[in-house]
Design an enzyme around this catalytic site. Structure first.
Site, mmCIF file in Angstrom:
data_model
loop_
_atom_site.group_PDB
_atom_site.id
_atom_site.type_symbol
_atom_site.label_atom_id
_atom_site.label_comp_id
_atom_site.label_asym_id
_atom_site.label_seq_id
_atom_site.Cartn_x
_atom_site.Cartn_y
_atom_site.Cartn_z
ATOM 1 N N ARG A 171 -52.851 13.473 27.588
ATOM 2 C CA ARG A 171 -52.514 14.415 28.662
ATOM 3 C C ARG A 171 -53.754 15.001 29.324
ATOM 4 N NH1 ARG A 171 -48.082 16.914 25.581
ATOM 5 N NH2 ARG A 171 -49.245 18.746 24.973
ATOM 6 N N ARG A 175 -63.109 13.107 33.219
ATOM 7 C CA ARG A 175 -63.604 12.842 34.570
ATOM 8 C C ARG A 175 -65.109 12.660 34.604
ATOM 9 N NH1 ARG A 175 -60.772 17.663 36.374
ATOM 10 N NH2 ARG A 175 -58.623 17.061 36.807
ATOM 11 N N ARG A 248 -42.532 23.431 16.621
ATOM 12 C CA ARG A 248 -43.700 24.259 16.347
ATOM 13 C C ARG A 248 -43.471 25.588 17.042
ATOM 14 N NH1 ARG A 248 -46.841 24.204 12.764
ATOM 15 N NH2 ARG A 248 -48.751 24.768 13.871
ATOM 16 N N ARG A 279 -56.110 30.065 21.548
ATOM 17 C CA ARG A 279 -56.630 30.506 22.846
ATOM 18 C C ARG A 279 -56.420 31.994 23.057
ATOM 19 N NH1 ARG A 279 -52.812 26.336 26.423
ATOM 20 N NH2 ARG A 279 -50.884 26.842 25.359
ATOM 21 N N GLU A 299 -53.261 33.727 20.961
ATOM 22 C CA GLU A 299 -52.167 32.789 20.693
ATOM 23 C C GLU A 299 -52.420 32.065 19.371
ATOM 24 O OE1 GLU A 299 -50.960 30.544 24.178
ATOM 25 O OE2 GLU A 299 -50.531 28.810 22.924
ATOM 26 N N TYR A 347 -40.700 17.728 25.611
ATOM 27 C CA TYR A 347 -41.835 18.466 26.141
ATOM 28 C C TYR A 347 -41.792 18.326 27.658
ATOM 29 C CZ TYR A 347 -46.502 20.181 27.010
ATOM 30 O OH TYR A 347 -47.566 20.917 27.473
ATOM 31 N N ASP A 349 -42.850 19.921 31.476
ATOM 32 C CA ASP A 349 -43.526 20.871 32.348
ATOM 33 C C ASP A 349 -42.506 21.469 33.321
ATOM 34 O OD1 ASP A 349 -46.130 21.076 31.486
ATOM 35 O OD2 ASP A 349 -46.768 19.249 32.528
HETATM 36 P P1 FAD Z 1 -36.097 28.006 28.573
HETATM 37 O O1 FAD Z 1 -37.048 28.699 29.461
HETATM 38 O O2 FAD Z 1 -36.321 28.086 27.108
HETATM 39 O O3 FAD Z 1 -34.635 28.583 28.896
HETATM 40 C C1 FAD Z 1 -33.530 28.416 28.056
HETATM 41 C C2 FAD Z 1 -32.745 29.708 28.048
HETATM 42 O O4 FAD Z 1 -31.505 29.500 27.355
HETATM 43 C C3 FAD Z 1 -33.457 30.848 27.301
HETATM 44 O O5 FAD Z 1 -33.593 31.970 28.155
HETATM 45 C C4 FAD Z 1 -32.539 31.149 26.120
HETATM 46 O O6 FAD Z 1 -32.500 32.515 25.780
HETATM 47 C C5 FAD Z 1 -31.188 30.671 26.635
HETATM 48 N N1 FAD Z 1 -30.245 30.330 25.573
HETATM 49 C C6 FAD Z 1 -30.451 29.474 24.540
HETATM 50 N N2 FAD Z 1 -29.350 29.437 23.749
HETATM 51 C C7 FAD Z 1 -28.440 30.277 24.297
HETATM 52 C C8 FAD Z 1 -27.129 30.687 23.926
HETATM 53 N N3 FAD Z 1 -26.540 30.218 22.820
HETATM 54 N N4 FAD Z 1 -26.464 31.572 24.703
HETATM 55 C C9 FAD Z 1 -27.076 32.080 25.814
HETATM 56 N N5 FAD Z 1 -28.309 31.749 26.202
HETATM 57 C C10 FAD Z 1 -29.004 30.854 25.456
HETATM 58 N N6 FAD Z 1 -45.093 24.167 31.917
HETATM 59 C C11 FAD Z 1 -45.879 24.048 33.011
HETATM 60 O O7 FAD Z 1 -45.473 23.408 33.996
HETATM 61 N N7 FAD Z 1 -47.099 24.658 33.060
HETATM 62 C C12 FAD Z 1 -47.600 25.382 32.027
HETATM 63 O O8 FAD Z 1 -48.717 25.911 32.107
HETATM 64 C C13 FAD Z 1 -46.801 25.506 30.849
HETATM 65 N N8 FAD Z 1 -47.252 26.219 29.810
HETATM 66 C C14 FAD Z 1 -46.496 26.273 28.669
HETATM 67 C C15 FAD Z 1 -47.028 26.983 27.603
HETATM 68 C C16 FAD Z 1 -46.314 27.038 26.423
HETATM 69 C C17 FAD Z 1 -46.876 27.818 25.260
HETATM 70 C C18 FAD Z 1 -45.084 26.358 26.313
HETATM 71 C C19 FAD Z 1 -44.325 26.357 25.015
HETATM 72 C C20 FAD Z 1 -44.535 25.686 27.396
HETATM 73 C C21 FAD Z 1 -45.233 25.632 28.595
HETATM 74 N N9 FAD Z 1 -44.733 24.995 29.719
HETATM 75 C C22 FAD Z 1 -45.513 24.871 30.834
HETATM 76 C C23 FAD Z 1 -43.351 24.445 29.741
HETATM 77 C C24 FAD Z 1 -42.307 25.467 30.272
HETATM 78 O O9 FAD Z 1 -42.289 26.607 29.429
HETATM 79 C C25 FAD Z 1 -40.908 24.812 30.309
HETATM 80 O O10 FAD Z 1 -40.944 23.691 31.145
HETATM 81 C C26 FAD Z 1 -39.777 25.724 30.817
HETATM 82 O O11 FAD Z 1 -39.851 27.020 30.309
HETATM 83 C C27 FAD Z 1 -38.437 25.103 30.434
HETATM 84 O O12 FAD Z 1 -37.351 25.825 30.980
HETATM 85 P P2 FAD Z 1 -35.914 25.680 30.342
HETATM 86 O O13 FAD Z 1 -34.972 26.355 31.262
HETATM 87 O O14 FAD Z 1 -35.654 24.281 29.960
HETATM 88 O O15 FAD Z 1 -35.998 26.462 28.930
HETATM 89 N N1 UDP Z 2 -56.643 20.012 23.175
HETATM 90 C C1 UDP Z 2 -57.849 20.055 22.512
HETATM 91 N N2 UDP Z 2 -58.764 21.000 22.849
HETATM 92 C C2 UDP Z 2 -58.551 21.897 23.824
HETATM 93 C C3 UDP Z 2 -57.318 21.846 24.513
HETATM 94 C C4 UDP Z 2 -56.385 20.899 24.164
HETATM 95 O O1 UDP Z 2 -58.076 19.269 21.606
HETATM 96 O O2 UDP Z 2 -59.421 22.751 24.091
HETATM 97 C C5 UDP Z 2 -55.666 18.980 22.763
HETATM 98 C C6 UDP Z 2 -54.685 19.470 21.706
HETATM 99 O O3 UDP Z 2 -54.416 18.366 20.852
HETATM 100 C C7 UDP Z 2 -53.455 19.807 22.500
HETATM 101 C C8 UDP Z 2 -53.480 18.731 23.587
HETATM 102 O O4 UDP Z 2 -54.886 18.562 23.867
HETATM 103 O O5 UDP Z 2 -52.292 19.756 21.718
HETATM 104 C C9 UDP Z 2 -52.750 19.082 24.854
HETATM 105 O O6 UDP Z 2 -53.319 20.224 25.411
HETATM 106 P P1 UDP Z 2 -52.590 21.085 26.514
HETATM 107 O O7 UDP Z 2 -53.545 22.072 27.062
HETATM 108 O O8 UDP Z 2 -51.887 20.150 27.430
HETATM 109 O O9 UDP Z 2 -51.557 21.862 25.592
HETATM 110 P P2 UDP Z 2 -50.320 22.801 25.973
HETATM 111 O O10 UDP Z 2 -50.560 23.359 27.328
HETATM 112 O O11 UDP Z 2 -49.160 21.892 25.871
HETATM 113 O O12 UDP Z 2 -50.356 23.823 24.895
#
Ligand code: FAD
Ligand code: UDP
Length: 366
Positions: A171, A175, A248, A279, A299, A347, A349
């Site tokens: 991912r 560059r 996780r 981070r 985090e 997973y 975005d």
């Molecule tokens: P969710 O946002 O989880 O929504 C599901 C909802 O359903 C929740 O509000 C929950 O409460 C509700 N629900 C579940 N069960 C029930 C129930 N039984 N009754 C009523 N309600 C319920 N994507 C990016 O594009 N850029 C990023 O930088 C990025 N950073 C991320 C960083 C982290 C740490 C993580 C974990 C993910 C990241 N993502 C990022 C991905 C992004 O979070 C998801 O794509 C997005 O939130 C998914 O939306 P969703 O609606 O599928 O799920």
């Molecule tokens: N990663 C790493 N070093 C960094 C940042 C990311 O080794 O400083 C690796 C790590 O294995 C991570 C993966 O790259 O799980 C994907 O990183 P990304 O930033 O896409 O993670 P996310 O936003 O999904 O937490």
């Protein structure tokens, strides 16, 4: 039937689906068990700063239609994600680019110099990389692997890099130009005023019930709507009949500091084992904030236990197979649409979540 759709989950998938249906005059109810909308992209205003409560979110996409769609609800700023990585007392630019290479090796000035080092170091890998360690070394060499990848990845996944799949590291861009932009996508930014405002605007005019768990009265909801759009965990929907899917989790420690600028960047990765967090996020820098105080979040990756939030899918063989079994059941479930990261065990975005809601809504109409 009172509603065309009852949508379980006010996250990005549920809110996109609800918005599309509402715009076409369908009767929609959105329920969420949390006490707020926006799911995991929820931001809360603290000291005038939009704090990303479930982890830092940067919107980036190559889909023009998705970019235009989100921009129709709220204006986006020009934020470009450029994390820096800290190991001990050294700082490097991410993702892996000429700035990183020039600092790692002090005789690197040109792309050719960088390639000479990488090619030399990657000789130890013969054949197709079999795991994350081999993949990382064949992309950037052992020096960078050990400083910037190994520790971070082992903390994140609580496993040895030799036991992790290669695709996780693919991912990250590599560059041979001086460019610290973490993403390759054409469009990138942060919604001005926070993600909650984006979702609030998507749900305008739509009935929303918070603190409402679908499983408290499944039969009732099914009699109230033509269709259910379910965005919660797929295994929970089927009462864990094949067992639980692994996740996780993360723990966040947030502090308000009485200073204007703590780390000079929104995202600093800690890539070594000398600290347990992966981070530190300084939220104001996502929106070029000038507030007197600052809010930071440490985090910490964590093993998932009951009651914790589910963040990252574990895509090993066991879980992929289990998810497939649940998907087969979901395909047979009449009048229920399963979408989003929890219901698809994927997973995802944000832009792909929106795109998938577009497609599922359209498919449902056909
Ligand atoms: P969710 O946002 O989880 O929504 C599901 C909802 O359903 C929740 O509000 C929950 O409460 C509700 N629900 C579940 N069960 C029930 C129930 N039984 N009754 C009523 N309600 C319920 N994507 C990016 O594009 N850029 C990023 O930088 C990025 N950073 C991320 C960083 C982290 C740490 C993580 C974990 C993910 C990241 N993502 C990022 C991905 C992004 O979070 C998801 O794509 C997005 O939130 C998914 O939306 P969703 O609606 O599928 O799920
Ligand atoms: N990663 C790493 N070093 C960094 C940042 C990311 O080794 O400083 C690796 C790590 O294995 C991570 C993966 O790259 O799980 C994907 O990183 P990304 O930033 O896409 O993670 P996310 O936003 O999904 O937490």
């Amino acid at each position: 039937m009172k509603y065309d759709y009852i949508i379980v989950g006010a996250g990005l998938f549920g809110s996109t689906f609800a918005n599309l249906a509402h715009k076409e005059g369908k009767k929609v109810l959105v329920i969420d068990k949390r006490n707020h909308i926006a799911g995991n992209i929820y931001t809360e205003n603290i000291e005038g700063i939009n704090v990303h409560k479930y982890g830092a979110h940067i919107f980036h996409t190559d889909y023009k239609d998705v970019w235009q769609y989100v921009n129709s609800f709220v204006e986006f700023n020009r934020y470009t994600n450029s994390p820096v990585a800290r190991i001990g007392n050294e700082i490097y630019n991410m993702p892996f680019n000429m700035n990183t290479f020039a600092k790692i090796w002090n005789d690197v000035f040109t792309p050719e110099d960088a390639m000479r080092h990488i090619n030399e170091e990657k000789k130890e890998i013969v054949g197709e990389p079999k795991n994350l360690e081999e993949q990382a070394i064949s992309l950037v060499g052992r020096t960078i692997y050990e400083k910037l990848i190994k520790g971070y990845t082992e903390k994140q996944w609580n496993r040895d890099c030799k036991d992790l799949p290669a695709f996780i590291i693919k991912r990250l861009p590599v560059r041979l130009i001086y460019d610290n932009n973490y993403f390759n996508d054409k469009y990138q930014g942060i919604p001005i005023g926070g993600y909650t405002k984006l979702v609030e605007n998507m749900l305008e005019g739509i009935e929303v019930k918070l603190n409402t768990n679908f499983f408290d009265d499944v039969e009732y909801y099914k009699t109230m709507a033509e269709k259910i759009v379910y965005t919660g965990p797929i295994d929970e929907y089927f009462n864990y009949c094949f067992g639980e899917l692994d996740w996780r989790s993360l723990k966040f420690e947030t502090k308000i500091l009485d200073k204007e600028n703590f780390q000079g960047n929104a995202v600093v990765n800690y890539t070594g084992h000398e600290v347990d967090y992966t981070r530190v996020i300084e939220h104001k820098h996502f929106e070029y904030g000038k507030q007197e105080k600052t809010v930071i979040t440490y985090e910490y990756p964590a093993d998932y236990e009951k009651g914790m939030e589910k963040y990252y899918t574990v895509n090993d063989e066991k879980n992929n197979k289990l998810a497939e079994e649940y998907r087969k059941l979901a395909d047979k479930e009449e009048n229920v649409i399963f979408g989003g990261r929890l219901a698809e065990y994927k997973y995802y975005d944000m832009d792909d979540v929106i795109k998938s809601a577009f497609e599922m809504y359209k498919k449902d109409l056909d």
